[in-house]
Design a protein around this motif. Sequence first.
Motif, short mmCIF file in Angstrom:
data_model
loop_
_atom_site.label_atom_id
_atom_site.label_comp_id
_atom_site.label_asym_id
_atom_site.label_seq_id
_atom_site.Cartn_x
_atom_site.Cartn_y
_atom_site.Cartn_z
N ALA A 20 35.40 21.49 41.45
CA ALA A 20 36.69 22.12 41.16
C ALA A 20 37.50 22.32 42.43
O ALA A 20 38.72 22.09 42.45
CB ALA A 20 36.47 23.45 40.45
N ARG A 21 36.84 22.72 43.51
CA ARG A 21 37.55 22.93 44.78
C ARG A 21 38.05 21.61 45.36
O ARG A 21 39.14 21.54 45.93
CB ARG A 21 36.63 23.65 45.77
CG ARG A 21 36.29 25.09 45.38
CD ARG A 21 35.62 25.84 46.51
NE ARG A 21 35.25 27.19 46.10
CZ ARG A 21 34.02 27.54 45.69
NH1 ARG A 21 33.05 26.62 45.66
NH2 ARG A 21 33.76 28.78 45.34
N ILE A 22 37.24 20.56 45.21
CA ILE A 22 37.65 19.23 45.68
C ILE A 22 38.88 18.75 44.93
O ILE A 22 39.78 18.10 45.49
CB ILE A 22 36.49 18.22 45.53
CG1 ILE A 22 35.37 18.57 46.53
CG2 ILE A 22 36.97 16.79 45.76
CD1 ILE A 22 34.10 17.76 46.33
N ALA B 93 41.51 23.08 42.94
CA ALA B 93 41.61 24.36 42.24
C ALA B 93 41.53 25.51 43.23
O ALA B 93 40.77 25.46 44.21
CB ALA B 93 40.49 24.48 41.22
N THR B 94 42.33 26.53 42.99
CA THR B 94 42.29 27.73 43.83
C THR B 94 41.07 28.58 43.47
O THR B 94 40.43 28.34 42.43
CB THR B 94 43.57 28.57 43.65
OG1 THR B 94 43.62 29.03 42.28
CG2 THR B 94 44.81 27.74 43.95
N ARG C 67 38.41 31.82 36.98
CA ARG C 67 38.89 31.97 35.60
C ARG C 67 38.40 30.84 34.69
O ARG C 67 38.03 31.08 33.54
CB ARG C 67 40.41 32.02 35.60
CG ARG C 67 41.04 32.20 34.23
CD ARG C 67 42.52 32.52 34.35
NE ARG C 67 43.19 32.43 33.08
CZ ARG C 67 43.80 31.34 32.61
NH1 ARG C 67 43.83 30.25 33.35
NH2 ARG C 67 44.39 31.34 31.43
N LYS C 68 38.40 29.63 35.19
CA LYS C 68 38.10 28.48 34.35
C LYS C 68 36.63 28.07 34.34
O LYS C 68 36.16 27.41 33.41
CB LYS C 68 38.93 27.27 34.81
CG LYS C 68 40.43 27.45 34.66
CD LYS C 68 40.84 27.51 33.19
CE LYS C 68 42.36 27.55 33.04
NZ LYS C 68 42.76 27.58 31.62
N PRO D 46 33.71 31.59 32.03
CA PRO D 46 33.04 30.98 30.85
C PRO D 46 31.53 30.83 31.01
O PRO D 46 30.78 31.01 30.05
CB PRO D 46 33.72 29.60 30.75
CG PRO D 46 35.05 29.79 31.40
CD PRO D 46 34.81 30.74 32.52
N MET D 47 31.08 30.54 32.24
CA MET D 47 29.66 30.32 32.47
C MET D 47 28.85 31.62 32.41
O MET D 47 27.65 31.59 32.12
CB MET D 47 29.43 29.63 33.82
CG MET D 47 29.96 28.21 33.89
SD MET D 47 29.12 27.07 32.75
CE MET D 47 27.49 27.01 33.46
N ILE D 48 29.49 32.74 32.72
CA ILE D 48 28.76 34.01 32.71
C ILE D 48 29.06 34.83 31.44
O ILE D 48 28.74 36.02 31.40
CB ILE D 48 29.05 34.86 33.96
CG1 ILE D 48 30.53 35.32 33.99
CG2 ILE D 48 28.69 34.12 35.23
CD1 ILE D 48 30.83 36.32 35.09
N MET D 49 29.65 34.20 30.41
CA MET D 49 29.95 34.92 29.18
C MET D 49 28.72 35.58 28.55
O MET D 49 28.82 36.68 28.01
CB MET D 49 30.61 34.00 28.17
CG MET D 49 32.13 34.01 28.17
SD MET D 49 32.94 35.60 28.37
CE MET D 49 32.69 36.35 26.78
#
Length: 293
Positions: free
Chosen positions: A191-193, A196-197, A203-204, A208-211
């Motif tokens: 995502a960083r590559i 993405a900030t 947020r994205k 979602p992964m720790i829901m």
Amino acid sequence: MKNKKTKDLAIFALFVFPTVAFVLFATDIPFVMNLYYSVFNWNGIGKNMEFVGLANYVKIFTADPLFWKGVRFTLKFAVFYVVIVNIVSLTVAIVMARENKVNSLGRAFYYIPYIISLTAGSLIWKFILGPGFEALYSVTGWEFFNWSWLGTPKLAFYVVVVMAVWQNLGFYMVNYIAGIIAVPVELLEAARIDGATSFQVFRKITIPMIMPAISICMLTSMTFAFKLFDIIMVFTKGGPANSTVSVAYNIYKEAFVNSKYGLATAKSLVFVVFVLIITAIQMKITKSKEVEA
């Protein structure tokens, strides 16, 4: 073959029976007994039990303003507590997620209050807000230390919230750290590559992964809020002017102070139904988010 099935069934029963027996004697039987006692006028000790039918339930809904005041307080506390403790613990978990010596000490620092009993924690806070603040006021002269923290309804409410957050923050922090550590590093790097900030990654991807961790923390924090008793019992005893009477404390007083055990069991059943509805709604919302994730 038949002997093997019988043996497997016996082993299964051996492991399952203790759990079933515990649930039966610790929850199911007491629940049925509560249903029974709720239709009687009984002091909880004597042999004389007067059958009153649904009179206890009618009284709850028509002539018991203190119970509903306790419901309003408990709901207000639940909203403030659940939101604050989850936001603060998640923020702390993000900071403490990296493995290093400083963070290890930090985790221990935040977790220590959780291993202290609620009674002991409440007594510590009561001392700080009483003799502790009085001593600080005499030294500094700051009016802040001279406020009646437990004698003013609004202040007492926020003190109870802050104390509860302080006490349980470590537990939720540990759950969130476990969820954050489990997020695949490859996803974050990709995502960083892609440009993405940090906020977008959080947020994205992270959220979602720790829901599952969020669902657990939301459920356990809500459960704690609805069962609030120890802090009230030691800290404020429902005061000032019944402004911090929780439902659990109101039920306790009805049963063991006012000796109205039948009415108290009726209140507990009404509140159980109320809590089940709210918990079901909350679980449905968080589970739907997990599925989407």
